[in-house]
Design a protein around this motif. Sequence first.
Motif, mmCIF file in Angstrom:
data_model
loop_
_atom_site.group_PDB
_atom_site.id
_atom_site.type_symbol
_atom_site.label_atom_id
_atom_site.label_comp_id
_atom_site.label_asym_id
_atom_site.label_seq_id
_atom_site.Cartn_x
_atom_site.Cartn_y
_atom_site.Cartn_z
ATOM 1 N N PRO A 175 0.804 -1.236 0.000
ATOM 2 C CA PRO A 175 0.000 0.000 0.000
ATOM 3 C C PRO A 175 0.829 1.275 0.000
ATOM 4 C CG PRO A 175 -0.833 -1.584 1.608
ATOM 5 C CD PRO A 175 0.478 -2.115 1.127
ATOM 6 N N GLY A 176 2.069 1.195 0.460
ATOM 7 C CA GLY A 176 2.904 2.396 0.512
ATOM 8 C C GLY A 176 3.683 2.676 -0.745
ATOM 9 N N ALA A 177 3.566 1.809 -1.734
ATOM 10 C CA ALA A 177 4.306 2.018 -2.979
ATOM 11 C C ALA A 177 3.793 3.243 -3.721
ATOM 12 C CB ALA A 177 4.193 0.784 -3.868
ATOM 13 N N ARG A 178 4.717 3.929 -4.411
ATOM 14 C CA ARG A 178 4.345 5.029 -5.306
ATOM 15 C C ARG A 178 4.433 4.505 -6.734
ATOM 16 N NH1 ARG A 178 7.585 10.219 -2.939
ATOM 17 N NH2 ARG A 178 9.365 8.923 -3.567
ATOM 18 N N LEU A 179 3.359 4.701 -7.491
ATOM 19 C CA LEU A 179 3.221 4.024 -8.776
ATOM 20 C C LEU A 179 2.922 4.991 -9.917
ATOM 21 C CD1 LEU A 179 1.038 1.106 -7.416
ATOM 22 C CD2 LEU A 179 3.400 0.919 -8.171
ATOM 23 N N GLY A 180 3.535 4.702 -11.054
ATOM 24 C CA GLY A 180 3.259 5.465 -12.269
ATOM 25 C C GLY A 180 3.669 4.645 -13.478
ATOM 26 N N LEU A 181 3.593 5.251 -14.650
ATOM 27 C CA LEU A 181 4.146 4.637 -15.856
ATOM 28 C C LEU A 181 4.844 5.736 -16.647
ATOM 29 C CD1 LEU A 181 1.532 3.863 -18.653
ATOM 30 C CD2 LEU A 181 1.198 5.576 -16.891
ATOM 31 N N ALA A 182 5.659 5.332 -17.629
ATOM 32 C CA ALA A 182 6.444 6.298 -18.393
ATOM 33 C C ALA A 182 6.006 6.268 -19.850
ATOM 34 C CB ALA A 182 7.935 5.977 -18.289
ATOM 35 N N MET A 183 5.522 7.398 -20.330
ATOM 36 C CA MET A 183 5.076 7.526 -21.717
ATOM 37 C C MET A 183 5.975 8.493 -22.468
ATOM 38 S SD MET A 183 0.923 7.685 -21.486
ATOM 39 C CE MET A 183 0.838 8.666 -19.992
ATOM 40 N N ASN A 184 6.371 8.130 -23.687
ATOM 41 C CA ASN A 184 7.074 9.082 -24.529
ATOM 42 C C ASN A 184 6.047 9.896 -25.312
ATOM 43 O OD1 ASN A 184 6.711 6.462 -25.884
ATOM 44 N ND2 ASN A 184 7.629 7.464 -27.669
ATOM 45 N N LEU A 185 6.130 11.204 -25.180
ATOM 46 C CA LEU A 185 5.199 12.108 -25.855
ATOM 47 C C LEU A 185 5.962 12.998 -26.820
ATOM 48 C CD1 LEU A 185 2.894 13.191 -22.880
ATOM 49 C CD2 LEU A 185 2.538 11.332 -24.517
ATOM 50 N N SER A 186 5.372 13.230 -27.983
ATOM 51 C CA SER A 186 5.991 14.063 -29.007
ATOM 52 C C SER A 186 5.340 15.438 -29.044
ATOM 53 C CB SER A 186 5.844 13.407 -30.388
ATOM 54 O OG SER A 186 6.446 12.132 -30.409
ATOM 55 N N ASP A 187 6.152 16.446 -29.323
ATOM 56 C CA ASP A 187 5.640 17.790 -29.580
ATOM 57 C C ASP A 187 5.468 17.909 -31.089
ATOM 58 O OD1 ASP A 187 5.051 20.602 -28.903
ATOM 59 O OD2 ASP A 187 6.898 20.991 -30.037
ATOM 60 N N LEU A 188 4.233 18.110 -31.525
ATOM 61 C CA LEU A 188 3.920 18.082 -32.948
ATOM 62 C C LEU A 188 3.307 19.402 -33.395
ATOM 63 C CD1 LEU A 188 2.243 14.546 -33.004
ATOM 64 C CD2 LEU A 188 4.612 15.097 -33.584
ATOM 65 N N GLU A 189 3.607 19.802 -34.624
ATOM 66 C CA GLU A 189 2.945 20.966 -35.208
ATOM 67 C C GLU A 189 2.676 20.700 -36.683
ATOM 68 O OE1 GLU A 189 5.228 24.595 -36.151
ATOM 69 O OE2 GLU A 189 6.936 23.614 -35.172
ATOM 70 N N ALA A 190 1.649 21.353 -37.206
ATOM 71 C CA ALA A 190 1.291 21.183 -38.608
ATOM 72 C C ALA A 190 2.196 22.044 -39.487
ATOM 73 C CB ALA A 190 -0.163 21.558 -38.826
ATOM 74 N N ALA A 191 2.474 21.544 -40.668
ATOM 75 C CA ALA A 191 3.316 22.294 -41.602
ATOM 76 C C ALA A 191 2.629 23.548 -42.113
ATOM 77 C CB ALA A 191 3.715 21.399 -42.774
ATOM 78 N N SER A 192 1.291 23.545 -42.097
ATOM 79 C CA SER A 192 0.529 24.712 -42.547
ATOM 80 C C SER A 192 -0.846 24.679 -41.887
ATOM 81 C CB SER A 192 0.366 24.700 -44.074
ATOM 82 O OG SER A 192 -0.610 23.742 -44.459
ATOM 83 N N ASP A 193 -1.639 25.688 -42.152
ATOM 84 C CA ASP A 193 -3.009 25.742 -41.631
ATOM 85 C C ASP A 193 -4.010 25.077 -42.570
ATOM 86 O OD1 ASP A 193 -2.213 27.084 -39.353
ATOM 87 O OD2 ASP A 193 -2.487 29.069 -40.248
ATOM 88 N N SER A 194 -3.541 24.372 -43.559
ATOM 89 C CA SER A 194 -4.467 23.731 -44.488
ATOM 90 C C SER A 194 -5.251 22.633 -43.774
ATOM 91 C CB SER A 194 -3.712 23.130 -45.669
ATOM 92 O OG SER A 194 -2.971 21.991 -45.266
#
Length: 463
Positions: free
Chosen positions: A210-229
């Motif tokens: 019960p005293g354990a601290r728990l999480g997971l690790a996700m790789n997230l990308s920062d993305l942007e569009a080349a244009s507003d099309s």
Amino acid sequence: MNALAGIRWGSATAAYQIEGAVDRGGRVPTIWDLFTAKPGTTTRGDTGADACRAYDNPEPMLDAIDWLGIDTYRLSVAWSRVISGPDGATNPEGIAYYRRVLQGLHDRGVTPAVTLYHWDLPQWLQERGGWASLETAAAFVHFAVTAVRELGDLVRDWITINEPFCAAFHGHLSGLHAPGIRDEAIALRAALVQLHAHGEAVRAIRAVAPGARLGLAMNLSDLEAASDSVEDLAALQRADLVENRLFLHTVLQGRLPDDAVDYFGADAVGAAVEGIDVARITERLDFIGINYYEHNVIRAADTDNDLVVRGIEKLPVPEPRSANGVAVRPDGFTRVLLRVAELAPELPIWVTENGIGLWDYLAPDGRCNDVERVTFIDQYLDALADAVSNGANVEAYYFWALTDNFEWSHGYQLRYGVFYTDYPTGRFIPKASAERFRARIADERNGATNRAKNTVRRDGAAA
């Protein structure tokens, strides 16, 4: 005011990348052992058979950790060293090894954070369906509970799974990682079975610790569009679905993103969630781990130019970039952290990986002057401070990696460590970046100490 006061500073490695001794100590084969044995899967046929030899002698690595002056060290426990086979029996030699390492960290005043799955799936499970099978999820829960029972007196902080995106889509669609499958439906199933296994493991671990601290690790990308099309914005949404929201939103919200069916198809989604209650993936976490490396500009494409996401093209990134072409964009790091903070403002964030791969070498004077990584550390820690100043609740930062090691499909050519690994001798030599990271940690601690002293003086004066 120093925004980074109170951050716990760390570095990280993973079992298959550093341990070696793949056929000793009761370890059983993994998908990476078989994958790297196939011609053409890694640079020059490199494998993790020897790596940094940390299994035979962990002391030099522990001494490097001590020299760096970090508060916490993130390592992974190899499933294949803890569980000896399909009968679920515990391997005493593997447990003894990890207890030695964990005790060595405590002896040096360093708090361990342990990742349970960092891609090294036992091969016997792959032969039964791997991450496309719920049997693997059940076996993972058994392994997780075993590890916590055997090591929990030395570990409080646990990360269930590292980068489920990579394990799913690079292991089962691009084929760049083990087990080298190329099938989108299997990749989607592998993604959701991993998330299911995470949720079930969190519940099972809390029942025994019960005293354990728990999480997971996700790789997230920062993305942007080349244009507003319209086309480029739609391409951006597709990339964001597969690389980010399929994992981040499902874990935090307990449901698949609304556009998952549109992209993957109703039949594929239905098959992927068979036997899985997606709502149960969302389980109370003590922190969320974020691995940040990539910023990409996304353009719509008529052909499948990307190895993972259909109908997109990632434009070449300008300088500065890593040796393997990854953009150096500290502002993207800030945006990713603030995105997570906005989605789950109450949840502490741990930066479980952040680093840069370079073609490092020792100069004639015996030193590795990795000036690009020195600059990277300063820029990204400043970006971290920007995120914290704007509301990101960051508790810990782990630089990837402590030492150069087996870098998956890149083998030993691409180096991420702040310590240079001389593979023939096993020596770890601090690079210029190690000296810089150590100095920055000391500066942040001194700033925190000075502020604490100032607070006492102001309080005393006011009194």
